[in-house]
Design a protein around this motif. Structure first.
Motif, PDB file in Angstrom:
ATOM      1  N   TYR A 172     -11.275  -6.275   3.765  1.00  0.00           N
ATOM      2  CA  TYR A 172     -10.178  -6.128   4.722  1.00  0.00           C
ATOM      3  C   TYR A 172     -10.606  -5.246   5.895  1.00  0.00           C
ATOM      4  O   TYR A 172     -11.506  -4.395   5.762  1.00  0.00           O
ATOM      5  CB  TYR A 172      -8.951  -5.517   4.049  1.00  0.00           C
ATOM      6  N   TYR A 200      -9.626  -2.379   8.791  1.00  0.00           N
ATOM      7  CA  TYR A 200      -8.745  -1.237   8.975  1.00  0.00           C
ATOM      8  C   TYR A 200      -9.127  -0.509  10.265  1.00  0.00           C
ATOM      9  O   TYR A 200     -10.242  -0.651  10.771  1.00  0.00           O
ATOM     10  CB  TYR A 200      -8.878  -0.238   7.811  1.00  0.00           C
ATOM     11  N   MET A 209      -5.457  -2.167  -0.192  1.00  0.00           N
ATOM     12  CA  MET A 209      -4.803  -3.462  -0.300  1.00  0.00           C
ATOM     13  C   MET A 209      -4.779  -4.012  -1.725  1.00  0.00           C
ATOM     14  O   MET A 209      -3.832  -4.673  -2.129  1.00  0.00           O
ATOM     15  CB  MET A 209      -5.508  -4.478   0.620  1.00  0.00           C
ATOM     16  N   HIS A 252       0.821  -1.206   0.000  1.00  0.00           N
ATOM     17  CA  HIS A 252       0.000   0.000   0.000  1.00  0.00           C
ATOM     18  C   HIS A 252       0.856   1.257   0.000  1.00  0.00           C
ATOM     19  O   HIS A 252       0.355   2.357   0.089  1.00  0.00           O
ATOM     20  CB  HIS A 252      -0.931   0.003   1.218  1.00  0.00           C
ATOM     21  N   PRO A 299      -3.656  -2.218   8.091  1.00  0.00           N
ATOM     22  CA  PRO A 299      -2.804  -2.295   6.903  1.00  0.00           C
ATOM     23  C   PRO A 299      -2.269  -0.938   6.440  1.00  0.00           C
ATOM     24  O   PRO A 299      -1.261  -0.885   5.750  1.00  0.00           O
ATOM     25  CB  PRO A 299      -3.738  -2.890   5.840  1.00  0.00           C
TER      26      PRO A 299
END
Length: 432
Positions: free
Chosen positions: A385, A387, A405, A249, A369
């Motif tokens: 995902y 976060y 991601m 990222h 992430p």
């Protein structure tokens, strides 16, 4: 695992490059500015931000001594800034006013090179700031360049994937076609020459990265050739400095020449300064890790925590960082600390250090992430995902409507609390 020292959030648009000198960190952005920070405490310098470009800034580089800061832009110019005052000491314009994507300064500051979108490079004599030549070196945009350690050769990389070696008269010495299948993104040379095998030649190492998710190390000599290829990257590498494992990222990467630090810029407009070593950060005056603390570092920490009266005890017993982390009630008493209250305060401070340390040792799935920090309020985004809420909301508020991601578009900006993950993090923290 890297440990974040600080996060810089001053740019108002996407980051395009960052660079270290021995004492400074510079960042540049599509917002047309550069920002400069003191690496002693990562405070922004009084003259920052630097404004002078008419369009987004694509690249920034320090001179070897750190006294000059260079920047190049879509406006077709390279600006030379004084690192001491922030003054623009020179503005060098590409003859065709073509957007510039990358720039580099020879190690001895004798030559300045800039690569342009039309496949040309402009080469200036740096002391006099006069143009030596402007030559076509590629049919595609020149997006990477660097000088050899002696400054008598330079390398260019283009979006078609070719790497080429040139002398300072822009005569082609070697071409590596399709060095990266999907295009070169950056290149960097080692700072020194070395004697080749059997002492028959002088050579240097060259690193290149590309959209093919590969990092390649080359030997550049009379027998130019590929040394080896690293394929551990999981996403296209957009900027590179040696010995860093890419995080998918991040867009830009730079290593400090004087400290074990790495600066990484993300599409969320932030720059994270991280340490490459494992262990604990030292609060306040130093950014070393507890595992690396000397006796003097421990004594400084005692003073910062209001425990100055214990300095003599610690000095007499030669307590360094590892020993500090192992102190308990019994060993603290053995140090000759008679006051029960003082011993308790010391142990509480040590427990606080251990508690802070738990964030850098957390399971990877507990870390956001985007920030790589332990999540407090995890949420699930449309990409599936999880976060930290504040981080993904900041990401979405910007121009980023894609997944951090996967880089694919987010079908919705709706965020769902991940209560099971939050409970798991809470249980893990309690167990620490």
């Amino acid at each position: 695992m890297v440990s974040i020292i600080c996060t810089l959030r001053h740019h108002t648009d996407e980051l395009s490059c960052c660079a270290f000198s021995p004492s400074l960190l510079a960042t540049c952005s599509v917002d047309k500015t550069l920002r400069v920070y003191n690496t002693a405490d990562f405070s922004e310098l009084p003259y920052s931000p630097l404004s002078g470009h008419g369009y987004g800034v694509h690249c920034c580089r320090f001179s070897s001594c750190g006294s000059h800061l260079l920047s190049c832009s879509t406006d077709g110019s390279v600006i030379v800034w004084s690192s001491d005052t922030g003054e623009a000491t020179a503005v060098l314009q590409h003859p065709g006013r073509i957007p510039l994507r990358v720039c580099a300064l020879a190690p001895d500051s004798s030559l300045l090179l800039a690569g342009a979108c039309d496949g040309t490079v402009a080469l200036w004599d740096f002391p006099s700031k006069t143009l030596r030549r402007c030559s076509t070196v590629s049919e595609a945009s020149v997006v990477a360049c660097c000088f050899s350690p002696c400054g008598q050769f330079f390398v260019t990389g283009c979006t078609h994937g070719d790497l080429k070696l040139w002398d300072v008269d822009v005569s082609l010495l070697h071409a590596e076609k399709d060095a990266h299948d999907l295009g070169v993104t950056c290149c960097s040379s080692a700072p020194q020459f070395r004697v080749g095998e059997y002492g028959c030649c002088v050579e240097f190492r060259l690193a290149s990265c590309g959209q093919d998710s590969q990092l390649k190390i080359w030997i550049v000599s009379q027998r130019e050739g590929l040394l080896h290829t690293l394929t551990s990257h999981s996403a296209p590498v957009l900027s590179y400095d040696t010995h860093h494992k890419h995080m998918n990222h991040y867009e830009i990467i730079s290593l400090s020449p004087s400290m074990p630090w790495i600066a990484t810029g993300s599409m969320d407009r932030t720059v994270n300064v991280q340490t490459l070593c494992q262990g604990r950060k030292l609060p306040g005056h130093s950014r070393l890790l507890v595992a690396d603390w000397s006796e003097e570092d421990v004594q400084t920490w005692l003073c910062e925590e209001g425990l100055e009266e214990l300095v003599c005890n610690f000095k007499a017993n030669n307590i360094d960082g590892p020993e500090l982390s192992q102190l308990n009630k019994e060993t603290a008493a053995e140090l000759g600390i008679e006051s029960v209250g003082l011993r308790s305060r010391l142990l509480r401070k040590i427990e606080a250090l251990k508690s802070e340390q738990s964030g850098s040792e957390a399971p990877d799935e507990f870390l956001c992430p985007i920030t790589r920090e332990l999540m407090k309020d995890p949420v699930i985004a449309a990409d599936g995902y999880s976060y930290e809420r504040e981080s993904i909301e900041s990401w979405i508020r910007g121009k980023n409507k894609t997944s951090p991601m996967t880089n694919l578009p987010l079908q919705t900006t709706l965020l769902t609390p991940n209560r099971s993950l939050k409970m798991a993090i809470t249980r893990w923290k309690s167990s620490q």
